[in-house]
Design an enzyme around this catalytic site. Structure first.
Site, PDB file in Angstrom:
ATOM      1  N   ALA A 208       0.817  -1.216   0.000  1.00 33.11           N
ATOM      2  CA  ALA A 208       0.000   0.000   0.000  1.00 33.11           C
ATOM      3  C   ALA A 208       0.850   1.265   0.000  1.00 33.11           C
ATOM      4  O   ALA A 208       0.523   2.246  -0.677  1.00 33.11           O
ATOM      5  CB  ALA A 208      -0.941  -0.003   1.204  1.00 33.11           C
ATOM      6  N   ASP A 209       1.952   1.246   0.734  1.00 36.33           N
ATOM      7  CA  ASP A 209       2.818   2.423   0.804  1.00 36.33           C
ATOM      8  C   ASP A 209       3.254   2.889  -0.587  1.00 36.33           C
ATOM      9  O   ASP A 209       3.407   4.078  -0.856  1.00 36.33           O
ATOM     10  CB  ASP A 209       4.078   2.129   1.624  1.00 36.33           C
ATOM     11  CG  ASP A 209       3.845   1.312   2.875  1.00 36.33           C
ATOM     12  OD1 ASP A 209       2.900   0.502   2.882  1.00 36.33           O
ATOM     13  OD2 ASP A 209       4.618   1.444   3.828  1.00 36.33           O
ATOM     14  N   GLY A 210       3.465   1.888  -1.477  1.00 43.86           N
ATOM     15  CA  GLY A 210       3.964   2.210  -2.811  1.00 43.86           C
ATOM     16  C   GLY A 210       3.041   3.113  -3.597  1.00 43.86           C
ATOM     17  O   GLY A 210       3.477   3.818  -4.512  1.00 43.86           O
TER      18      GLY A 210
ATOM     19  N   TYR B 247       1.526   5.760  -2.471  1.00 46.59           N
ATOM     20  CA  TYR B 247       1.948   7.141  -2.186  1.00 46.59           C
ATOM     21  C   TYR B 247       3.319   7.414  -2.790  1.00 46.59           C
ATOM     22  O   TYR B 247       3.581   8.494  -3.308  1.00 46.59           O
ATOM     23  CB  TYR B 247       2.000   7.398  -0.691  1.00 46.59           C
ATOM     24  CG  TYR B 247       2.416   8.820  -0.345  1.00 46.59           C
ATOM     25  CD1 TYR B 247       1.467   9.833  -0.292  1.00 46.59           C
ATOM     26  CD2 TYR B 247       3.747   9.147  -0.085  1.00 46.59           C
ATOM     27  CE1 TYR B 247       1.830  11.137   0.021  1.00 46.59           C
ATOM     28  CE2 TYR B 247       4.122  10.445   0.214  1.00 46.59           C
ATOM     29  CZ  TYR B 247       3.160  11.438   0.263  1.00 46.59           C
ATOM     30  OH  TYR B 247       3.527  12.728   0.559  1.00 46.59           O
TER      31      TYR B 247
END
Length: 772
Positions: free
Chosen positions: A159-161, A163
């Site tokens: 999920a971080d990717g 952003y």
């Protein structure tokens, strides 16, 4: 004074007093938040050297630092990011061996394709837009364009990717115009959704390992990690900020953003923060700042940009900010309660007031800056000046015409060498040109601000004026017939409808629309001269096409072909077969050519010409020309006076204003500098000058009453072309064009010894053949 009048006056007075008090409180609050931004960022930069690697944690801080720079104009912030970028050679992972480039998790230089090494490109792109230099985005383009050339689409598996890299794609698209960035963005997120998006909850699992029911929280619930979903919501906001309005998959991103925002609001803790496991507070109880800050930023961005209008979003955002200010922020400027680096909510992990991290500070800065934009939306001095000046210009025209009194009450002035035509052309010139400039502003939604009241009043008058303009029974029925000049000024009326289609064309009754279609169609009787007049015909036909009426394909396509023949290069058009050194590239060519092409795109017309290809090329030319115009503005806020039609005043700057309104300013022109430059010119031109006559109508002149500079066709209705520089008022008050700090424009930088962008020839290689 009778009792009712007394009561009404008292209520107005109470409302005004209440409004002033609320304004004062908001101003105080915005100053407080600005002070917090300075305190937090100064603390961080004083205690952390910029010479650190370009990995995700440091890079996430810099996304917040750059937002703080744009808002405050504090050069120390920009210089800090520049030092960091220089230290990292404007690269992420540094390997040049493409055969060994990887995109699984890795912190060494071989992991070039891993998104945690690509978030740095966001800041490099921001710095490039301030001072264009190929080295600043060379590596970013190399990496991302190589990645897009591969058949793989599983680059964003956590999920971080989303952003880290989604905003890189939109930023680089905005710089390069390469649509592949958008298409791959959609392809990659579609894959991401397939492995970690929960459509029932409208939230993202951190990655495939945490999908329910394979993984559960301590109490058997779905485990959504707050920082992971914070990354996504904030990333979606950043994507929507730069994603073109006409992109075919834009609705996907809008829907995903809105649905996530609902889920986020519904999972907020009463104290204003979001627990580390969003749906199970007991899994890892207690305060957490990074997820909360990203959520607060994401919600505020949507509120500021018209996506989230329900009061529940503002309530959630304000509660989030109150947590950030009152709990997370420590007395010394440290941002506390940031969960350490990790990938999940960890039961028993200590997160306290001393827990801080670079990425948490970056998220805090994003939220604080967006909150300032919200708080200051009614107190921007530049915007207030523009609004008051445009209202002063428009009110005498529209208030009279709405009542059928414009031709009765307008004090008309004509050139000393007037050619003797019917002076009745003045009223059509006045109305059409004014509306072409004011249409974007009138298209904003209603609100209860002072500006909103002015805008609503003008829109109400404008809609009545539009009806009177084509009603043969109205004293203000315009001079549509019997002369060729009507083609010119009808084109500006058509342009106003194109610029404010939903707010100005759609509300008209069917009779009025039919009358416009008839009047526009009968103007085919006019044989336009071999000049910019061809675009007057094409603009009218473009509106007819957009409105679903019969249009003349030949008049459109022949105008396009001639405009292409008359392009001289570097953003300039000749006005016909011979080049004239004047501002007709500003007054007509760039805007009306773009609007003709856009109207045919909107109408989904299929002819021999590929309108989208022509539009994209014309847009790049307009961007180059806007660079020229901005450089023509002197350090003192003046620009060179040359060529015919110079009494059109600020219309000279129309393409620059148009690019700002379109949100298509080229690299090297920032929102803050363009607003500052245009405002400076307005002050030089309109302050303490005799620009309005005793009836409130414009006088003939450039900066005051100067009738000797008029051309034989000039009347004071012609001069309402100056409204065409006010197009950025169509951007909401919270938009960075208005809220970014004032910045020096190019000539100010150059003449004061500051760095400024080099300027080079913009060549063209695209050659388009007819489709059939």
């Amino acid at each position: 004074m009778n009792f009712n009048t007394f009561i009404n006056c008292s209520l107005v007075g109470l409302a005004l007093t209440s409004s002033v008090a609320a304004f004062s409180a908001t101003t105080k609050q915005s100053k407080e938040v600005r002070a917090i931004i300075d305190k937090v960022n100064t603390y961080w930069q004083s205690n952390n050297a910029p010479e650190v690697r370009a990995f995700w944690d440091n890079a996430a801080y810099h996304t917040g630092n750059m937002e703080a720079y744009f808002l405050t104009g504090n050069d120390a912030y920009r210089e800090y990011s520049e030092k960091w970028a220089e230290h990292n050679q404007w690269k992420g992972a540094k390997s040049n061996d493409r055969a060994n480039w990887k995109y699984s998790y890795g912190e060494s230089d071989d992991y070039v394709l891993f998104g945690d090494w690509q978030i740095c490109f966001q800041t490099y792109a921001d710095l490039y837009n301030i001072l264009p230099d190929d080295k600043r985005i060379r590596r970013a383009r190399e990496v991302m364009e190589y990645e897009m050339s591969t058949p793989k689409h599983d680059y964003w598996w956590w999920a971080d990717g989303l952003y880290m890299v989604m905003p890189v794609m939109t930023k680089l698209h905005k710089i390069t115009g390469n649509k592949q960035y958008l298409d791959k963005l959609y392809e990659y997120i579609t894959y991401s959704d397939s492995i970690m998006f929960d459509p029932e909850e409208n939230l993202y699992y951190r990655d495939g390992k945490y999908v329910y029911p394979k993984h559960k929280s301590a109490n058997g619930k779905k485990d959504f990690w707050a920082r992971g979903d914070g990354w996504v919501l904030a990333g979606l906001a950043k994507v929507l900020k730069d994603l073109p309005a006409e992109y075919e998959h834009r609705k996907f991103f809008e829907d995903r953003y809105r649905n996530m925002a609902d889920a986020v609001v519904n999972s907020q803790r009463p104290e204003g923060y979001w627990s580390r496991s969003m749906l199970d507070e007991e899994h890892a109880p207690g305060y957490e700042t990074s997820g909360t800050a990203f959520f607060t930023y994401g919600l505020l961005w949507g509120i500021n940009n018209g996506y989230l209008n329900d009061p529940k979003y503002l309530d959630a955002a304000q509660k989030g900010w109150n947590y950030l200010k009152n709990v997370a922020l420590q007395k010394d400027g440290r941002v506390g309660y940031v969960q350490p680096i990790g990938e999940k909510a960890i039961p028993g992990q200590v997160v306290d007031s001393k827990s801080t991290a670079n990425f948490g500070v970056g998220a805090f800065l994003l939220a604080a800056c967006e909150y300032v934009r919200f708080l200051e939306k009614e107190s921007n001095e530049d915007r207030a000046y523009w609004v008051d000046l445009l209202y002063k210009m428009a009110a005498p025209v529209l208030s009279n015409m709405a009542e059928g009194n414009l031709q009765k009450n307008m004090i008309v002035e004509v050139s000393p060498n007037w050619d003797g035509r019917n002076k009745g052309v003045t009223y059509m010139e006045t109305f059409g040109r004014l509306m072409a400039g004011i249409a974007p502003w009138l298209s904003l939604p209603d609100d209860e601000t002072d500006e909103g009241m002015k805008r609503k009043q003008l829109r109400d008058w404008a809609l009545k004026s539009y009806r009177n303009a084509v009603d043969p029974e109205s004293p203000d029925y315009l001079l549509w017939r019997g002369h060729g000049q009507a083609l010119v000024d009808a084109a500006y009326i058509a342009e106003s409808f194109l610029r404010g289609y939903d707010a100005l064309w759609e509300p008209l009754d069917d009779t009025t629309k039919s009358r416009y279609i008839e009047e526009f169609s009968q103007l085919r009787r006019v044989d336009p001269p071999y000049t910019n007049w061809l675009l007057f015909s094409s603009t009218i036909e473009g509106l007819l096409a957009k409105a679903g009426a019969q249009y003349d394909e030949y008049r459109v396509n022949s105008a396009i072909r001639k405009v292409e023949e008359w392009y001289t290069g570097d953003g300039w058009y000749a006005d016909g077969p011979e080049f004239a050194f004047d501002y007709y590239s500003s007054y007509v060519f760039h805007p009306m050519y773009l609007e003709t092409l856009q109207a045919l795109k909107d109408s989904k017309a299929y002819t021999r010409i590929h309108y989208s290809n022509y539009y994209n090329r014309a847009l790049r030319r307009a961007q180059k020309y806007s660079i020229v115009l901005e450089r023509l503005i002197s350090p003192e806020g003046t620009f060179p006076v040359f060529g015919r039609s110079i009494p059109y005043r600020m219309a000279t700057m129309q393409p620059l204003a148009l690019m700002a309104w379109y949100e298509k300013l080229p690299a090297g022109l920032t929102n803050g500098q363009v607003r500052s430059a245009l405002t400076a010119v307005m002050h030089r031109m309109f302050d303490d000058k005799e620009n309005f006559n005793e009836g409130g109508f414009l006088t003939i002149g450039f900066a005051g009453r100067q009738p000797n500079i008029a051309d034989w066709y000039t009347n004071n209705g012609s001069l309402y072309m100056t409204s065409l520089s006010f197009l950025p008022l169509g951007l909401p008050a919270t938009h960075p064009f208005w809220t970014d700090a004032q910045q020096p424009w190019t000539s100010q930088k150059a003449w004061s010894g500051q760095p400024f962008p080099k300027d080079h020839h913009w060549g063209e290689t695209e050659k388009f053949k007819d489709l059939f």
